[in-house]
Design a protein around this motif. Structure first.
Motif, PDB file in Angstrom:
ATOM      1  N   GLU A  42     -69.206  -9.754  38.316  1.00  0.00           N
ATOM      2  CA  GLU A  42     -68.337  -8.803  37.603  1.00  0.00           C
ATOM      3  C   GLU A  42     -67.594  -9.514  36.468  1.00  0.00           C
ATOM      4  OE1 GLU A  42     -64.672  -5.709  38.623  1.00  0.00           O
ATOM      5  OE2 GLU A  42     -65.705  -6.801  40.225  1.00  0.00           O
ATOM      6  N   GLU A  43     -67.156 -10.753  36.725  1.00  0.00           N
ATOM      7  CA  GLU A  43     -66.475 -11.536  35.686  1.00  0.00           C
ATOM      8  C   GLU A  43     -67.425 -11.831  34.528  1.00  0.00           C
ATOM      9  OE1 GLU A  43     -64.269 -15.908  35.160  1.00  0.00           O
ATOM     10  OE2 GLU A  43     -64.612 -15.079  37.192  1.00  0.00           O
ATOM     11  N   ALA A  44     -68.682 -12.157  34.841  1.00  0.00           N
ATOM     12  CA  ALA A  44     -69.655 -12.466  33.797  1.00  0.00           C
ATOM     13  C   ALA A  44     -69.980 -11.230  32.973  1.00  0.00           C
ATOM     14  CB  ALA A  44     -70.921 -13.034  34.432  1.00  0.00           C
ATOM     15  N   GLU A  45     -70.082 -10.086  33.621  1.00  0.00           N
ATOM     16  CA  GLU A  45     -70.449  -8.859  32.909  1.00  0.00           C
ATOM     17  C   GLU A  45     -69.405  -8.471  31.862  1.00  0.00           C
ATOM     18  OE1 GLU A  45     -73.133  -6.800  36.481  1.00  0.00           O
ATOM     19  OE2 GLU A  45     -70.979  -6.381  36.333  1.00  0.00           O
ATOM     20  N   LYS A  46     -68.153  -8.958  32.012  1.00  0.00           N
ATOM     21  CA  LYS A  46     -67.119  -8.659  31.023  1.00  0.00           C
ATOM     22  C   LYS A  46     -67.351  -9.393  29.699  1.00  0.00           C
ATOM     23  CE  LYS A  46     -63.546  -7.686  34.479  1.00  0.00           C
ATOM     24  NZ  LYS A  46     -62.244  -8.112  35.051  1.00  0.00           N
ATOM     25  N   LEU A  47     -68.273 -10.402  29.691  1.00  0.00           N
ATOM     26  CA  LEU A  47     -68.589 -11.143  28.465  1.00  0.00           C
ATOM     27  C   LEU A  47     -69.505 -10.343  27.545  1.00  0.00           C
ATOM     28  CD1 LEU A  47     -69.281 -14.656  30.058  1.00  0.00           C
ATOM     29  CD2 LEU A  47     -67.173 -13.874  28.938  1.00  0.00           C
ATOM     30  N   VAL A  48     -70.039  -9.239  28.039  1.00  0.00           N
ATOM     31  CA  VAL A  48     -70.981  -8.427  27.272  1.00  0.00           C
ATOM     32  C   VAL A  48     -70.302  -7.108  26.898  1.00  0.00           C
ATOM     33  CG1 VAL A  48     -73.251  -7.338  27.303  1.00  0.00           C
ATOM     34  CG2 VAL A  48     -72.894  -9.500  28.511  1.00  0.00           C
ATOM     35  N   PRO A  49     -70.437  -6.597  25.661  1.00  0.00           N
ATOM     36  CA  PRO A  49     -71.185  -7.236  24.554  1.00  0.00           C
ATOM     37  C   PRO A  49     -70.476  -8.484  24.021  1.00  0.00           C
ATOM     38  CG  PRO A  49     -70.031  -5.288  23.783  1.00  0.00           C
ATOM     39  CD  PRO A  49     -69.831  -5.313  25.262  1.00  0.00           C
ATOM     40  N   VAL A  50     -71.276  -9.441  23.525  1.00  0.00           N
ATOM     41  CA  VAL A  50     -70.751 -10.737  23.092  1.00  0.00           C
ATOM     42  C   VAL A  50     -69.988 -10.566  21.785  1.00  0.00           C
ATOM     43  CG1 VAL A  50     -71.338 -13.099  22.450  1.00  0.00           C
ATOM     44  CG2 VAL A  50     -72.648 -11.903  24.245  1.00  0.00           C
ATOM     45  N   GLN A  51     -68.743 -11.028  21.794  1.00  0.00           N
ATOM     46  CA  GLN A  51     -67.918 -10.988  20.582  1.00  0.00           C
ATOM     47  C   GLN A  51     -67.895 -12.369  19.915  1.00  0.00           C
ATOM     48  OE1 GLN A  51     -66.767  -8.134  19.472  1.00  0.00           O
ATOM     49  NE2 GLN A  51     -67.480  -7.028  21.310  1.00  0.00           N
ATOM     50  N   GLU A  52     -67.573 -13.375  20.711  1.00  0.00           N
ATOM     51  CA  GLU A  52     -67.525 -14.752  20.209  1.00  0.00           C
ATOM     52  C   GLU A  52     -68.516 -15.554  21.029  1.00  0.00           C
ATOM     53  OE1 GLU A  52     -67.066 -17.944  18.190  1.00  0.00           O
ATOM     54  OE2 GLU A  52     -65.945 -16.151  17.604  1.00  0.00           O
ATOM     55  N   LEU A  53     -69.677 -15.881  20.421  1.00  0.00           N
ATOM     56  CA  LEU A  53     -70.793 -16.473  21.153  1.00  0.00           C
ATOM     57  C   LEU A  53     -70.403 -17.782  21.812  1.00  0.00           C
ATOM     58  CD1 LEU A  53     -73.739 -16.443  22.028  1.00  0.00           C
ATOM     59  CD2 LEU A  53     -74.343 -17.513  19.844  1.00  0.00           C
ATOM     60  N   LYS A  54     -69.743 -18.674  21.090  1.00  0.00           N
ATOM     61  CA  LYS A  54     -69.421 -19.997  21.609  1.00  0.00           C
ATOM     62  C   LYS A  54     -68.508 -19.890  22.821  1.00  0.00           C
ATOM     63  CE  LYS A  54     -67.795 -24.550  20.156  1.00  0.00           C
ATOM     64  NZ  LYS A  54     -67.284 -25.364  19.022  1.00  0.00           N
ATOM     65  N   ALA A  55     -67.490 -19.059  22.741  1.00  0.00           N
ATOM     66  CA  ALA A  55     -66.545 -18.881  23.853  1.00  0.00           C
ATOM     67  C   ALA A  55     -67.228 -18.205  25.035  1.00  0.00           C
ATOM     68  CB  ALA A  55     -65.349 -18.054  23.389  1.00  0.00           C
ATOM     69  N   ALA A  56     -68.087 -17.235  24.724  1.00  0.00           N
ATOM     70  CA  ALA A  56     -68.809 -16.538  25.803  1.00  0.00           C
ATOM     71  C   ALA A  56     -69.732 -17.491  26.543  1.00  0.00           C
ATOM     72  CB  ALA A  56     -69.586 -15.368  25.231  1.00  0.00           C
ATOM     73  N   ARG A  57     -70.408 -18.359  25.802  1.00  0.00           N
ATOM     74  CA  ARG A  57     -71.317 -19.321  26.425  1.00  0.00           C
ATOM     75  C   ARG A  57     -70.538 -20.286  27.312  1.00  0.00           C
ATOM     76  NH1 ARG A  57     -76.014 -19.521  28.330  1.00  0.00           N
ATOM     77  NH2 ARG A  57     -76.913 -18.635  26.433  1.00  0.00           N
ATOM     78  N   ALA A  58     -69.364 -20.762  26.845  1.00  0.00           N
ATOM     79  CA  ALA A  58     -68.553 -21.681  27.649  1.00  0.00           C
ATOM     80  C   ALA A  58     -68.056 -20.986  28.912  1.00  0.00           C
ATOM     81  CB  ALA A  58     -67.377 -22.189  26.817  1.00  0.00           C
ATOM     82  N   ALA A  59     -67.621 -19.736  28.777  1.00  0.00           N
ATOM     83  CA  ALA A  59     -67.141 -18.997  29.938  1.00  0.00           C
ATOM     84  C   ALA A  59     -68.261 -18.785  30.957  1.00  0.00           C
ATOM     85  CB  ALA A  59     -66.572 -17.653  29.497  1.00  0.00           C
ATOM     86  N   PHE A  60     -69.486 -18.502  30.470  1.00  0.00           N
ATOM     87  CA  PHE A  60     -70.620 -18.281  31.377  1.00  0.00           C
ATOM     88  C   PHE A  60     -70.982 -19.557  32.134  1.00  0.00           C
ATOM     89  CE2 PHE A  60     -75.111 -17.837  32.476  1.00  0.00           C
ATOM     90  CZ  PHE A  60     -75.078 -16.621  33.136  1.00  0.00           C
ATOM     91  N   ARG A  61     -70.889 -20.726  31.431  1.00  0.00           N
ATOM     92  CA  ARG A  61     -71.188 -21.988  32.111  1.00  0.00           C
ATOM     93  C   ARG A  61     -70.196 -22.228  33.242  1.00  0.00           C
ATOM     94  NH1 ARG A  61     -72.399 -23.981  26.912  1.00  0.00           N
ATOM     95  NH2 ARG A  61     -70.264 -24.811  26.712  1.00  0.00           N
ATOM     96  N   SER A  62     -68.944 -21.912  32.999  1.00  0.00           N
ATOM     97  CA  SER A  62     -67.925 -22.089  34.046  1.00  0.00           C
ATOM     98  C   SER A  62     -68.205 -21.177  35.247  1.00  0.00           C
ATOM     99  CB  SER A  62     -66.551 -21.770  33.472  1.00  0.00           C
ATOM    100  OG  SER A  62     -65.571 -21.762  34.494  1.00  0.00           O
ATOM    101  N   ILE A  63     -68.554 -19.924  34.897  1.00  0.00           N
ATOM    102  CA  ILE A  63     -68.881 -18.975  35.980  1.00  0.00           C
ATOM    103  C   ILE A  63     -70.094 -19.462  36.772  1.00  0.00           C
ATOM    104  CG2 ILE A  63     -69.695 -16.626  36.456  1.00  0.00           C
ATOM    105  CD1 ILE A  63     -68.040 -15.737  34.004  1.00  0.00           C
ATOM    106  N   ASN A  64     -71.120 -19.969  36.106  1.00  0.00           N
ATOM    107  CA  ASN A  64     -72.361 -20.407  36.750  1.00  0.00           C
ATOM    108  C   ASN A  64     -72.124 -21.614  37.651  1.00  0.00           C
ATOM    109  OD1 ASN A  64     -75.193 -19.725  36.928  1.00  0.00           O
ATOM    110  ND2 ASN A  64     -75.581 -21.740  36.047  1.00  0.00           N
ATOM    111  N   GLU A  65     -71.242 -22.521  37.233  1.00  0.00           N
ATOM    112  CA  GLU A  65     -70.934 -23.686  38.069  1.00  0.00           C
ATOM    113  C   GLU A  65     -70.270 -23.242  39.370  1.00  0.00           C
ATOM    114  OE1 GLU A  65     -68.535 -26.105  35.600  1.00  0.00           O
ATOM    115  OE2 GLU A  65     -70.219 -26.836  34.362  1.00  0.00           O
TER     116      GLU A  65
END
Length: 409
Positions: free
Chosen positions: A284-307
């Motif tokens: 649910e936290e990851a789904e809030k990154l979509v649609p992507v507004q700031e790609l770099k920040a979204a990618r960093a947030a997704f890596r944190s979620i994935n870890e």
């Protein structure tokens, strides 16, 4: 001297009886008067009458044998023939002759009856033999055995035939029973051997099942127990006194293993259910990154979620596709955003797009000039052909311009 219609006594005391063949001496009487002598021998006659009457009744109403009846008739006849009585001896002979005829008729009747009974007994015994010979080939051991015993009882209740016939039929009947008993004995001997083999096989299966009961190698051990169960069913039944005990041991060993596995799996299921809740929260936290507004920040947030996702551990197998699918959808959205950004910022791609746009614009301008020239010259057909070509080039130009806009130009 004294006399009556059937006899007389002379002066010497000699008693005579009158017969068709003349007077016959009955006996001598010296102890009393002539009348007493006649009365004595008349009573002997009456005794013969009574005796004949009784014999006639016995012949007609009892099962007196012809032989015994003839013996009794001969005994009475000897007394009549000896003229030891005074009376109508000829009438007694007539009654004795008729009685002989009756006895002879009864003898013939009984002979016919015995022949009929013998014939019926023969057919009955032949039928018993045929049935016994059929039963000798039966595999219905209990039912056939009981029926053969019943046939023996039936046989014993039938009359005997002539010795040769009776012996021949009994030999066939007895042989059929012996053949059945021999086959049944061989069958159960074979069955006992099979059950002994089954017992030995199941003893080994039980030993292995008991040795596996403490295993914690859940998957392979459970698979092995399934194989052991298949082997158990294929082994057949052991002797009754062993089968239940072996099964209880075999089943008990399995129960120990599967109870332990069930306990462990229950704990694991509880843990995985908790893991599922945590991963659903991360999805649910990851789904809030979509649609992507700031790609770099979204990618960093997704890596944190994935870890944090990877650190959680397993979830129930049936829930895994859905929750992982939610994360994959977010990951694909990030990838698409990266690809779009790359296309927008790629200098070589931008240059190619600008070159294509320029070429198409030049072609459009050229065609428009050619159309005007053709129409001025009155060449409508050529102008229409050039117009169709112009329409196609303009469509391509519009697409190229849209592509160029992706680069921000």
């Amino acid at each position: 001297m004294s006399s009556d219609p059937w006899g007389r006594v002379d002066e010497t005391g000699t008693v005579y009886v009158r017969t068709a063949d003349g007077e016959q001496v009955v006996g001598s009487w010296q102890a009393g008067s002539p009348d007493e002598a006649l009365a004595y021998f008349e009573r002997k006659y009456e005794g013969l009458v009574v005796e004949i009457g009784l014999l006639e009744k016995r012949v007609k109403t009892t099962d007196l044998s012809a032989k015994d009846a003839q013996t009794a008739i001969d005994h009475i006849r000897s007394q009549v023939d000896a003229h030891h009585a005074v009376g109508d001896l000829a009438a007694l002979k007539v009654r004795l002759d008729k009685l002989v005829e009756t006895v002879d008729a009864r003898r013939e009747e009984r002979k016919v009856q015995r022949a009929k009974q013998s014939d019926e007994a023969r057919h009955s015994k032949e039928a018993l033999v045929v049935e016994a010979e059929e039963l000798a080939q039966s595999d219905q051991w209990r039912a056939a055995g009981e029926r053969l015993r019943s046939l023996v009882d039936t046989w014993k209740g039938l009359p005997r035939l002539d010795r040769k016939s009776d012996d021949e039929l009994w030999h066939r009947f007895s042989h059929a029973r012996s053949a059945f008993s021999k086959r049944r004995k061989a069958h159960f001997a074979s069955l006992d051997a099979q059950r002994e083999d089954a017992r030995k096989t199941k003893e080994k299966l039980v030993a292995e099942a008991e040795s596996l009961s403490a295993s914690s190698d859940w998957g392979p051990t459970a698979a092995r127990y399934r194989e052991l169960m298949a082997d158990w069913k294929a082994a057949g039944r052991a002797q009754r006194e062993h089968e239940d005990d072996l099964w209880n041991r075999f089943r008990g060993a399995q129960d120990v293993f599967f109870a332990a596995r069930g306990s462990v799996f229950a704990e694991r299921d509880a843990e995985q259910s908790e893991n599922l809740k945590l991963k659903e929260e991360l999805a649910e936290e990851a789904e809030k990154l979509v649609p992507v507004q700031e790609l770099k920040a979204a990618r960093a947030a997704f890596r944190s979620i994935n870890e944090r996702w990877e650190a959680i551990g397993h979830v129930p197998r049936d829930a895994r596709p859905k929750v992982e699918g939610r994360m994959h959808a977010v990951e694909r959205a990030l990838q698409e955003s990266e690809e779009a950004e790359w296309r927008r910022t790629n200098p070589e791609a931008r240059a190619r797009a600008e070159g294509l746009t320029g070429q198409l614009q030049a072609a459009v301008d050229k065609l428009q000039g050619q159309i005007e020239t053709a129409r001025s010259a009155g060449n409508t057909s050529k102008a229409d052909k050039l117009q169709r070509e112009l329409d196609g080039r303009q469509a391509l130009l519009e697409q190229a311009l849209k592509g160029l806009q992706e680069f921000g130009g």
